[in-house]
Design a protein around this motif. Structure first.
Motif, mmCIF file in Angstrom:
data_model
loop_
_atom_site.group_PDB
_atom_site.id
_atom_site.type_symbol
_atom_site.label_atom_id
_atom_site.label_comp_id
_atom_site.label_asym_id
_atom_site.label_seq_id
_atom_site.Cartn_x
_atom_site.Cartn_y
_atom_site.Cartn_z
ATOM 1 N N ASP A 1 165.601 145.243 23.410
ATOM 2 C CA ASP A 1 164.294 145.456 22.789
ATOM 3 C C ASP A 1 164.402 145.570 21.274
ATOM 4 O OD1 ASP A 1 163.226 145.380 25.270
ATOM 5 O OD2 ASP A 1 162.658 147.501 25.363
ATOM 6 N N GLU A 2 165.455 146.225 20.780
ATOM 7 C CA GLU A 2 165.598 146.422 19.343
ATOM 8 C C GLU A 2 165.684 145.085 18.605
ATOM 9 O OE1 GLU A 2 166.772 149.948 21.525
ATOM 10 O OE2 GLU A 2 167.396 147.834 21.634
ATOM 11 N N LEU B 1 162.267 143.302 18.715
ATOM 12 C CA LEU B 1 161.339 143.919 17.777
ATOM 13 C C LEU B 1 161.618 143.454 16.351
ATOM 14 C CD1 LEU B 1 161.050 147.588 19.095
ATOM 15 C CD2 LEU B 1 159.249 145.865 19.022
ATOM 16 N N SER C 1 152.258 137.887 22.340
ATOM 17 C CA SER C 1 151.958 138.968 23.274
ATOM 18 C C SER C 1 151.468 138.466 24.622
ATOM 19 C CB SER C 1 150.911 139.899 22.661
ATOM 20 O OG SER C 1 149.652 139.261 22.570
ATOM 21 N N ARG D 1 154.221 144.300 25.725
ATOM 22 C CA ARG D 1 154.555 145.689 25.375
ATOM 23 C C ARG D 1 155.215 145.766 24.005
ATOM 24 N NH1 ARG D 1 159.346 148.068 25.997
ATOM 25 N NH2 ARG D 1 160.057 146.441 27.445
ATOM 26 N N LEU D 2 156.146 144.861 23.749
ATOM 27 C CA LEU D 2 156.861 144.889 22.468
ATOM 28 C C LEU D 2 155.955 144.467 21.316
ATOM 29 C CD1 LEU D 2 160.287 143.349 23.549
ATOM 30 C CD2 LEU D 2 159.768 145.746 23.067
ATOM 31 N N ASP E 1 154.145 147.372 19.848
ATOM 32 C CA ASP E 1 154.927 148.549 19.481
ATOM 33 C C ASP E 1 154.439 149.089 18.134
ATOM 34 O OD1 ASP E 1 157.654 149.994 20.259
ATOM 35 O OD2 ASP E 1 157.613 149.755 18.078
ATOM 36 N N GLU E 2 154.443 150.410 17.981
ATOM 37 C CA GLU E 2 153.909 151.034 16.775
ATOM 38 C C GLU E 2 154.618 150.567 15.513
ATOM 39 O OE1 GLU E 2 153.719 155.220 16.921
ATOM 40 O OE2 GLU E 2 152.235 155.301 18.528
ATOM 41 N N THR E 3 155.901 150.239 15.619
ATOM 42 C CA THR E 3 156.649 149.842 14.435
ATOM 43 C C THR E 3 156.151 148.536 13.837
ATOM 44 O OG1 THR E 3 158.301 148.728 15.834
ATOM 45 C CG2 THR E 3 158.703 151.035 15.253
#
Length: 418
Positions: free
Chosen positions: A101-102, A105, A120, A128-129, A132-134
């Motif tokens: 995931d990292e 992202l 998306s 989901r990714l 992501d808030e980031t």
């Protein structure tokens, strides 16, 4: 509307970003694309959809020659070739699935807003990714004329910096409860009912910069602003719909407020008094123009006593101020920019006394000094730039060009491009 899945709600935002800018042929292609992507709700792509996307298979070759077939007259051996493209597709999907995931992202963080929304829709994991808030720290939606549930999605995605002025705000339809993380928000000249705006502001507790210029407010909205103790910059220019008592309570609660534009509001003398009696001593930039006979000399004295560190002060269109106000303003040792436009009781010749102001660098006296007298005034005030800023910049996020993707000198990463 609230029962829809997040992916379906996201489609509304994507449609707004793309629908109005494409031709009819593009619209038909997008509709076909949506129909194809409709089967991607599950992470495993249906076999029928793969077959539909794959190129047509070559006809199988029947081999009946050879000695090996002579003894098996009732049987036929078939040679089939596997589709090369489907093999590559399977390998590509498995490669993406193997990434952590990292890393995904980090890849998604390089995408513009339009492509991020498209990504998306690939599968549940990417959906989901993609939210992501980031990835949603700062969003610039300048150019979008209407936002409905998409606004609720963007705000609940963890955005801290949002810019969408001149937009019609429908019903945000928040799908999550709890407070928002937004810190810097520009809703200047947006069209929204006070109830919709209250629904947004009541969820904010971390606001640092806010612009609601030209909007109709309510006492509930002003009370919600008081729940943001870190508020430093506030633009309420041209607002209406709230009482003087609630305004005073809000200003007392926001003790860290430094930049305030509260000019040309629908104010009575009580509103003006509530402002000057409750401003924080930390105030540095203040625009209190447009109040004609509602701002008196006594109000100005109170203002200077409460805010001795003012650097920018605009009290234009205050027709009750006289030349005696210079003695009061002289107490502001750090005053750099002063606005006295259309203060008609101040005699133009007395403006030469402003030479005694040690820090004054800019002076706005539109409508007060005739063009023929300006050269003489500039000669008497050689250190001061006169009538150089026709529009006030106090607490305004983007006073010059809306197309510049900045607000309060901060840049937004995700941008909507026309």
């Amino acid at each position: 509307m609230s029962h829809k899945r997040p992916l379906q709600e996201l489609s509304l935002l994507s449609d707004k970003f793309e629908g109005s800018m494409l031709s009819d042929s593009h619209q038909r292609n997008k509709q076909k694309s949506r129909e194809c992507l409709g089967g991607l709700d599950n992470e495993n792509t249906p076999t029928e959809l793969i077959q539909e996307w794959s190129p047509p298979h070559k006809h199988s070759r029947v081999v009946i020659k050879g000695k090996e077939n002579q003894g098996n007259k009732g049987r036929r051996f078939v040679l089939a070739r596997r589709s090369r493209k489907s093999t590559q597709f399977t390998v590509a999907v498995s490669c993406w699935d193997s990434l952590p995931d990292e890393l995904l992202l980090h890849i998604l963080s390089c995408l513009p807003l339009r492509d991020l929304l498209r990504m998306s829709r690939v599968c549940k994991r990417w959906h989901r990714l993609a939210f992501d808030e980031t990835l949603w720290q700062s969003v610039d939606l300048v150019g979008i004329t209407q936002l409905d549930c998409a606004l609720g999605q963007v705000l609940t995605a963890g955005v801290k910096r949002l810019r969408c002025p001149h937009t019609f705000l429908g019903e945000p339809h928040f799908t999550k409860k709890g407070h928002l993380h937004v810190q810097h928000m520009d809703l200047s000249s947006c069209t929204a009912s006070p109830s919709v705006l209250l629904d947004i502001m009541s969820r904010c507790r971390e606001l640092n910069h806010l612009s609601l210029e030209g909007m109709e407010l309510s006492d509930g909205i002003i009370q919600s602003l008081a729940e943001n103790p870190n508020l430093e910059e506030l633009n309420l220019c041209g607002c209406s719909g709230f009482s003087a008592d609630v305004l005073g309570d809000m200003l007392r609660s926001c003790s860290r407020l430094e930049n305030l534009n509260i000019s040309w509001c629908d104010f009575s003398p009580d509103h003006v008094k509530a402002v000057v009696d409750n401003l924080a001593c930390s105030m540095v930039h203040l625009n209190l123009s447009g109040y004609r006979q509602n701002l008196t000399m006594e109000d100005l004295k109170t203002l200077v006593e409460r805010c001795p560190n003012l650097q920018v002060l605009d009290v234009s269109d205050s027709v009750l101020l006289t030349t005696d106000c210079f003695t009061v303003l002289l107490e502001l040792k750090e005053l750099v920019n002063l606005g006295l436009s259309r203060c008609y009781l101040i005699h133009p010749a007395s403006l030469a006394d402003l030479e005694t102001f040690p820090s004054l660098r800019t002076l706005q006296v539109y409508g007060l000094v005739q063009d023929s007298y300006l050269p003489s005034l500039k000669k008497g005030l050689p250190r001061v730039s006169i009538n150089s800023e026709p529009f006030s910049r106090v607490a305004r996020p983007t006073p010059v060009d809306l197309r510049e993707h900045r607000m309060w000198n901060m840049r937004c990463r995700l941008k909507y491009r026309l």
